[in-house]
Design an enzyme around this catalytic site. Structure first.
Site, PDB file in Angstrom:
ATOM      1  N   GLN A  84       3.023   9.993   1.299  1.00 49.42           N
ATOM      2  CA  GLN A  84       3.992   9.243   1.355  1.00 49.42           C
ATOM      3  C   GLN A  84       4.835   9.377  -0.022  1.00 49.42           C
ATOM      4  OE1 GLN A  84       2.174   5.786   2.620  1.00 49.42           O
ATOM      5  NE2 GLN A  84       4.674   5.540   3.042  1.00 49.42           N
ATOM      6  N   GLY A 109       0.933  -1.130  -0.003  1.00 47.60           N
ATOM      7  CA  GLY A 109       0.100   0.056  -0.153  1.00 47.60           C
ATOM      8  C   GLY A 109       0.703   1.263   0.227  1.00 47.60           C
ATOM      9  N   HIS A 164      -2.317   7.465   6.569  1.00 41.95           N
ATOM     10  CA  HIS A 164      -1.896   8.177   6.106  1.00 41.95           C
ATOM     11  C   HIS A 164      -2.493   9.988   5.561  1.00 41.95           C
ATOM     12  CE1 HIS A 164       2.049   6.093   5.979  1.00 41.95           C
ATOM     13  NE2 HIS A 164       1.702   5.309   5.448  1.00 41.95           N
ATOM     14  N   HIS A 175      -4.565   1.356   7.470  1.00 36.96           N
ATOM     15  CA  HIS A 175      -2.963   2.126   7.411  1.00 36.96           C
ATOM     16  C   HIS A 175      -3.375   3.398   6.514  1.00 36.96           C
ATOM     17  CE1 HIS A 175       1.551   1.187   7.736  1.00 36.96           C
ATOM     18  NE2 HIS A 175       1.672   1.497   6.722  1.00 36.96           N
ATOM     19  N   GLU A 176      -3.008   2.942   5.398  1.00 39.89           N
ATOM     20  CA  GLU A 176      -3.439   4.167   4.403  1.00 39.89           C
ATOM     21  C   GLU A 176      -3.855   5.289   4.794  1.00 39.89           C
ATOM     22  OE1 GLU A 176      -0.310   3.768   2.963  1.00 39.89           O
ATOM     23  OE2 GLU A 176      -0.267   1.322   2.976  1.00 39.89           O
ATOM     24  N   CYS A 219       6.242   0.283   7.195  1.00 36.07           N
ATOM     25  CA  CYS A 219       5.664   0.995   6.311  1.00 36.07           C
ATOM     26  C   CYS A 219       6.721   1.527   5.530  1.00 36.07           C
ATOM     27  CB  CYS A 219       4.934   2.624   7.756  1.00 36.07           C
ATOM     28  SG  CYS A 219       4.809   3.821   6.635  1.00 36.07           S
ATOM     29  N   LEU A 220       6.662   2.248   3.873  1.00 35.63           N
ATOM     30  CA  LEU A 220       7.112   2.259   3.168  1.00 35.63           C
ATOM     31  C   LEU A 220       8.431   3.683   3.708  1.00 35.63           C
ATOM     32  CD1 LEU A 220       5.286   1.319   0.137  1.00 35.63           C
ATOM     33  CD2 LEU A 220       7.919  -0.212   1.043  1.00 35.63           C
TER      34      LEU A 220
HETATM   35 NI    NI Z   1       2.388   3.238   5.418  1.00 36.54          NI
END
Ligand code: NI
Length: 166
Positions: free
Chosen positions: A51, A46, A138, A134-135, A92-93
């Site tokens: 991000q 995701g 963000h 989660h997304e 998380c990226l």
């Molecule tokens: Ni994330």
């Protein structure tokens, strides 16, 4: 298509409340394609627009669970949470190299607009439900480390900083 730079913990954009995305169009289609490419390149499931430095309510998700197709959602909102909770390890990226077990509602209902401009309603469970939550977090400047205990957060951040030094 091109790879986009992923913003890391500490970037202001990750902590901002993102603005609504206007109607879809060619520019958005390109952005979505780039976000998918960037997510796959980073081996993520995701990615949210903040991000990649854009404070806009847009996410891409591909949990590869065999049930759900890759999806791009504009202005997604969780309109309902299921009653049960589960605890699953998340990463998380934007905080690479560390993971933590996060408790979340096991299921949720999400309403959004797809890239064709159609209203969509998703009843999500399992990894899809988790990834969507989660997304969507963000988009409100919330990271998974905000959803663990202060002690765990301290440990995760210490480990993250240690990794970042190398
Ligand atoms: Ni994330």
């Amino acid at each position: 298509m091109s790879l986009l730079r992923i913003e890391m913990l500490g970037a202001d954009v990750l902590r901002q409340k993102a603005r609504a995305v206007p109607a879809p169009g060619p520019e958005l289609e390109r952005l979505v394609a780039d976000m998918f490419e960037t997510m796959y390149d980073a081996h993520g499931i995701g990615l949210a627009a903040p991000q990649i430095g854009r404070s806009e309510r847009l996410i891409v998700v591909d949990v590869k669970d065999g049930d759900s197709a890759p999806m791009a959602l504009l202005n997604p909102v969780v309109v309902e949470f299921g009653e049960g909770k589960d605890r699953v390890e998340e990463g998380c990226l934007s905080i690479p190299g560390v993971v933590a077990t996060v408790e979340r509602p096991a299921s949720c209902v999400v309403e959004a607009t797809d890239t064709a401009g159609n209203a969509v309603r998703l009843e999500a469970q399992g990894m899809l439900s988790r990834c969507l939550q989660h997304e969507i977090d963000h988009l409100d400047g919330v990271l998974f480390i905000d959803r663990i205990s202060p002690i765990k957060r301290k440990m995760v951040l210490a480990r993250y900083r240690k990794l970042a030094e190398k």
